[in-house]
Design a protein around this motif. Structure first.
Motif, PDB file in Angstrom:
ATOM      1  N   SER A  49       0.933  -1.194  -0.037  1.00 40.54           N
ATOM      2  CA  SER A  49       0.040   0.085   0.025  1.00 40.54           C
ATOM      3  C   SER A  49       0.862   1.355   0.046  1.00 40.54           C
ATOM      4  CB  SER A  49      -0.913   0.016   1.209  1.00 40.54           C
ATOM      5  OG  SER A  49      -1.803   0.983   1.105  1.00 40.54           O
ATOM      6  N   CYS A  50       0.325   2.272  -0.777  1.00 40.63           N
ATOM      7  CA  CYS A  50       1.077   3.556  -0.730  1.00 40.63           C
ATOM      8  C   CYS A  50       0.056   4.739  -0.700  1.00 40.63           C
ATOM      9  CB  CYS A  50       2.087   3.557  -2.054  1.00 40.63           C
ATOM     10  SG  CYS A  50       2.805   5.182  -2.138  1.00 40.63           S
ATOM     11  N   HIS A  51       0.292   5.892   0.102  1.00 43.68           N
ATOM     12  CA  HIS A  51      -0.253   6.887   0.003  1.00 43.68           C
ATOM     13  C   HIS A  51       0.495   8.242   0.010  1.00 43.68           C
ATOM     14  CE1 HIS A  51      -3.174   3.911   1.548  1.00 43.68           C
ATOM     15  NE2 HIS A  51      -2.418   3.538   2.072  1.00 43.68           N
ATOM     16  N   GLY A  52       0.119   9.071  -0.904  1.00 46.60           N
ATOM     17  CA  GLY A  52       0.871  10.170  -0.943  1.00 46.60           C
ATOM     18  C   GLY A  52       0.301  11.557  -0.403  1.00 46.60           C
ATOM     19  N   PHE A  53       1.266  12.239   0.018  1.00 48.01           N
ATOM     20  CA  PHE A  53       0.829  13.813   0.798  1.00 48.01           C
ATOM     21  C   PHE A  53       1.653  14.596   0.512  1.00 48.01           C
ATOM     22  CE2 PHE A  53      -0.212   9.824   3.832  1.00 48.01           C
ATOM     23  CZ  PHE A  53      -1.286  10.375   4.184  1.00 48.01           C
ATOM     24  N   GLU A  57       4.676  16.920   6.905  1.00 43.82           N
ATOM     25  CA  GLU A  57       4.118  16.878   8.304  1.00 43.82           C
ATOM     26  C   GLU A  57       2.666  15.921   8.197  1.00 43.82           C
ATOM     27  OE1 GLU A  57       1.403  19.816  11.192  1.00 43.82           O
ATOM     28  OE2 GLU A  57       2.681  20.854   9.725  1.00 43.82           O
ATOM     29  N   ARG A  58       2.067  15.972   7.352  1.00 47.32           N
ATOM     30  CA  ARG A  58       0.779  15.059   7.190  1.00 47.32           C
ATOM     31  C   ARG A  58       1.155  13.702   6.977  1.00 47.32           C
ATOM     32  NH1 ARG A  58      -4.122  17.472   3.861  1.00 47.32           N
ATOM     33  NH2 ARG A  58      -5.319  15.655   5.146  1.00 47.32           N
ATOM     34  N   ALA A  59       2.307  13.407   6.187  1.00 50.17           N
ATOM     35  CA  ALA A  59       2.767  12.070   6.049  1.00 50.17           C
ATOM     36  C   ALA A  59       3.482  11.464   7.195  1.00 50.17           C
ATOM     37  CB  ALA A  59       3.848  12.145   4.939  1.00 50.17           C
ATOM     38  N   VAL A  60       4.271  12.511   7.993  1.00 47.63           N
ATOM     39  CA  VAL A  60       4.441  11.998   9.224  1.00 47.63           C
ATOM     40  C   VAL A  60       3.423  11.482  10.181  1.00 47.63           C
ATOM     41  CG1 VAL A  60       5.819  12.791  11.496  1.00 47.63           C
ATOM     42  CG2 VAL A  60       6.756  13.078   9.106  1.00 47.63           C
ATOM     43  N   ARG A  61       2.442  12.373  10.444  1.00 40.45           N
ATOM     44  CA  ARG A  61       1.283  11.842  11.232  1.00 40.45           C
ATOM     45  C   ARG A  61       0.606  10.905  10.884  1.00 40.45           C
ATOM     46  NH1 ARG A  61      -0.885  17.697  10.870  1.00 40.45           N
ATOM     47  NH2 ARG A  61      -2.310  16.875   9.812  1.00 40.45           N
ATOM     48  N   PHE A  62       0.289  10.355   9.446  1.00 42.84           N
ATOM     49  CA  PHE A  62      -0.202   9.292   9.078  1.00 42.84           C
ATOM     50  C   PHE A  62       0.731   8.035   9.258  1.00 42.84           C
ATOM     51  CE2 PHE A  62      -1.732   6.406   5.709  1.00 42.84           C
ATOM     52  CZ  PHE A  62      -2.960   6.011   6.211  1.00 42.84           C
ATOM     53  N   GLU A  63       2.002   8.380   9.158  1.00 48.64           N
ATOM     54  CA  GLU A  63       2.963   7.050   9.420  1.00 48.64           C
ATOM     55  C   GLU A  63       2.774   6.819  10.969  1.00 48.64           C
ATOM     56  OE1 GLU A  63       7.408   5.896   9.163  1.00 48.64           O
ATOM     57  OE2 GLU A  63       6.860   7.759   9.503  1.00 48.64           O
ATOM     58  N   SER A  64       2.806   7.619  11.768  1.00 51.12           N
ATOM     59  CA  SER A  64       2.707   7.422  13.406  1.00 51.12           C
ATOM     60  C   SER A  64       1.383   6.812  13.638  1.00 51.12           C
ATOM     61  CB  SER A  64       2.832   8.748  13.921  1.00 51.12           C
ATOM     62  OG  SER A  64       3.946   9.372  13.862  1.00 51.12           O
ATOM     63  N   TYR A  65       0.335   7.079  12.875  1.00 51.29           N
ATOM     64  CA  TYR A  65      -1.090   6.341  13.275  1.00 51.29           C
ATOM     65  C   TYR A  65      -0.739   5.150  12.744  1.00 51.29           C
ATOM     66  CZ  TYR A  65      -5.627   4.929  12.314  1.00 51.29           C
ATOM     67  OH  TYR A  65      -6.905   4.457  12.237  1.00 51.29           O
ATOM     68  N   LEU A  66      -0.387   4.723  11.670  1.00 50.77           N
ATOM     69  CA  LEU A  66      -0.324   3.348  11.350  1.00 50.77           C
ATOM     70  C   LEU A  66       0.474   2.433  12.076  1.00 50.77           C
ATOM     71  CD1 LEU A  66      -0.163   3.822   7.260  1.00 50.77           C
ATOM     72  CD2 LEU A  66      -2.197   2.995   8.711  1.00 50.77           C
ATOM     73  N   LYS A  67       1.496   3.195  12.784  1.00 52.37           N
ATOM     74  CA  LYS A  67       2.424   2.270  13.577  1.00 52.37           C
ATOM     75  C   LYS A  67       1.747   2.194  15.050  1.00 52.37           C
ATOM     76  CE  LYS A  67       6.548   3.321  11.144  1.00 52.37           C
ATOM     77  NZ  LYS A  67       7.954   3.530  11.396  1.00 52.37           N
ATOM     78  N   SER A  68       0.787   2.940  15.330  1.00 52.05           N
ATOM     79  CA  SER A  68      -0.060   2.737  16.581  1.00 52.05           C
ATOM     80  C   SER A  68      -0.986   1.653  16.616  1.00 52.05           C
ATOM     81  CB  SER A  68      -0.848   3.973  16.946  1.00 52.05           C
ATOM     82  OG  SER A  68      -2.120   3.959  16.131  1.00 52.05           O
TER      83      SER A  68
END
Length: 80
Positions: A49-53, A57-68
């Motif tokens: 899966s791949c998601h572009g931002f 800042e938004r990419a970092v927030r989404f990555e952090s969420y996916l790692k939670s």
């Protein structure tokens, strides 16, 4: 563009890795060549899966969420 990606190990399909990059092709090649100590033992990897931002800042927030915990559950149910 900044990308949040999920990789799946080809030889160990129960292993996934979530990361962030601005050059997806280069980063996937690095994972598959063993340049990351966190992913080397489960190579080769395929892009799951791949998601572009537009902003890092938004990419970092989404990555952090996916790692939670809840993000891992979301990814397992919706992104893989």
């Amino acid at each position: 563009m900044h990308y949040v990606y999920i990789l799946q190990s080809a030889e160990h399909p129960d292993q996934f890795y979530t990361g962030l990059t601005n050059d997806l092709d280069r980063r996937l090649a690095e994972h598959n060549r063993g340049h990351s100590q966190h992913t080397a033992k489960f190579a080769p990897w395929t892009l799951c899966s791949c998601h572009g931002f537009t902003t890092r800042e938004r990419a970092v927030r989404f990555e952090s969420y996916l790692k939670s915990g809840s993000g891992r559950a979301f990814a397992a149910k919706r992104l893989r």
